[in-house]
Design an enzyme around this catalytic site. Structure first.
Site, PDB file in Angstrom:
ATOM      1  N   GLY A 130       3.269  17.956  46.297  1.00 31.59           N
ATOM      2  CA  GLY A 130       2.818  18.815  47.383  1.00 31.59           C
ATOM      3  C   GLY A 130       1.433  18.378  47.812  1.00 31.59           C
ATOM      4  O   GLY A 130       0.808  17.518  47.194  1.00 31.59           O
ATOM      5  N   HIS A 166      -8.680  25.468  35.927  1.00 31.41           N
ATOM      6  CA  HIS A 166      -7.314  25.172  35.460  1.00 31.41           C
ATOM      7  C   HIS A 166      -7.152  25.601  34.001  1.00 31.41           C
ATOM      8  O   HIS A 166      -6.131  26.199  33.642  1.00 31.41           O
ATOM      9  CB  HIS A 166      -7.022  23.671  35.589  1.00 31.41           C
ATOM     10  CG  HIS A 166      -6.459  23.265  36.909  1.00 31.41           C
ATOM     11  ND1 HIS A 166      -5.179  22.804  37.054  1.00 31.41           N
ATOM     12  CD2 HIS A 166      -7.009  23.242  38.148  1.00 31.41           C
ATOM     13  CE1 HIS A 166      -4.957  22.511  38.324  1.00 31.41           C
ATOM     14  NE2 HIS A 166      -6.056  22.765  39.009  1.00 31.41           N
ATOM     15  N   ARG A 172      -4.542  28.574  32.462  1.00 29.62           N
ATOM     16  CA  ARG A 172      -3.482  28.277  31.496  1.00 29.62           C
ATOM     17  C   ARG A 172      -3.557  29.194  30.286  1.00 29.62           C
ATOM     18  O   ARG A 172      -2.530  29.613  29.770  1.00 29.62           O
ATOM     19  CB  ARG A 172      -3.562  26.818  31.057  1.00 29.62           C
ATOM     20  CG  ARG A 172      -3.090  25.857  32.110  1.00 29.62           C
ATOM     21  CD  ARG A 172      -2.874  24.478  31.563  1.00 29.62           C
ATOM     22  NE  ARG A 172      -3.988  23.928  30.821  1.00 29.62           N
ATOM     23  CZ  ARG A 172      -4.986  23.229  31.343  1.00 29.62           C
ATOM     24  NH1 ARG A 172      -5.022  22.996  32.633  1.00 29.62           N
ATOM     25  NH2 ARG A 172      -5.935  22.745  30.584  1.00 29.62           N
ATOM     26  N   THR A 211      -5.269  14.146  33.193  1.00 29.46           N
ATOM     27  CA  THR A 211      -5.739  12.807  33.571  1.00 29.46           C
ATOM     28  C   THR A 211      -7.096  12.864  34.273  1.00 29.46           C
ATOM     29  O   THR A 211      -7.705  11.832  34.499  1.00 29.46           O
ATOM     30  CB  THR A 211      -4.720  12.113  34.491  1.00 29.46           C
ATOM     31  OG1 THR A 211      -4.538  12.893  35.669  1.00 29.46           O
ATOM     32  CG2 THR A 211      -3.391  11.908  33.782  1.00 29.46           C
TER      33      THR A 211
END
Length: 187
Positions: free
Chosen positions: A9, A50, A54, A35
């Site tokens: 996306g 992020h 999580r 990464t």
């Protein structure tokens, strides 16, 4: 072989959140193969956001270059591994591989060649970067072209492929069912 899922996306399309939801559908600890590297303050904030989203049910594996090795080493340790993201890995390779741009696609092909050996399901996130204008700078064009080729190769090897648009996922491929979404086309 573990199931391979590709989620693509545009920027801020909801692809990482969707991939995380897919991963959380597996029972047990989820592995997160990161990464990205915090090269500046803004990227550090993105990474922290992020990680906070999580939560504790995830184990982070940081590997900007040797993704295939990291997947092999962590295979079987988690219920699923989410790699976020393929395009950052390509960028890392573009700048650090001894062969430069010429070394990127062979690394992607090596990664794909290792898929049949994986027992842990793998969800990969990637950016769709080829839908805009042609970049003016040669390096940007090279990155766009490498990302597009890598995405095609991984999508062809994946069991399932989704695209997210405005936070809404759309299934493009599912070879785990008898569903024929795309027909015979392959890159």
């Amino acid at each position: 072989m573990g199931k391979i899922v590709l989620v693509t996306g545009g920027a801020r399309s909801g692809k990482s959140r969707f991939a995380e939801r897919l991963a959380e559908g597996y029972s047990g600890t989820c592995g997160y193969l990161a990464t990205a590297e915090a090269g500046d303050a803004e990227m550090a904030v993105r990474i922290a956001r992020h990680q906070a989203r999580r939560g504790a049910g995830w184990a982070t594996i940081e590997e900007p270059l040797e993704v295939g090795r990291a997947l092999s080493e962590h295979d079987g340790r988690y219920s699923v591994i989410l790699m976020d993201c393929l395009t950052l890995w390509i960028s890392n390779l573009l700048f650090r591989h001894p062969a430069g741009a010429a070394g990127v696609i062979p690394e992607v092909e090596r990664l794909i060649a290792g898929f049949p050996r994986l027992t842990t399901p793998l969800i990969m996130v990637t950016n769709e970067v080829g839908m805009g204008i042609v970049p003016e700078h040669p390096l940007a064009r090279s990155f766009r072209d490498l990302a597009g080729e890598a995405n095609q190769l991984v999508a062809a090897a994946a069991d399932q492929v989704y695209v997210t648009i405005s936070g809404m996922p759309l299934k493009l491929k599912d070879s785990t069912t008898s569903e024929d979404i795309l027909g015979p086309f392959s890159p």
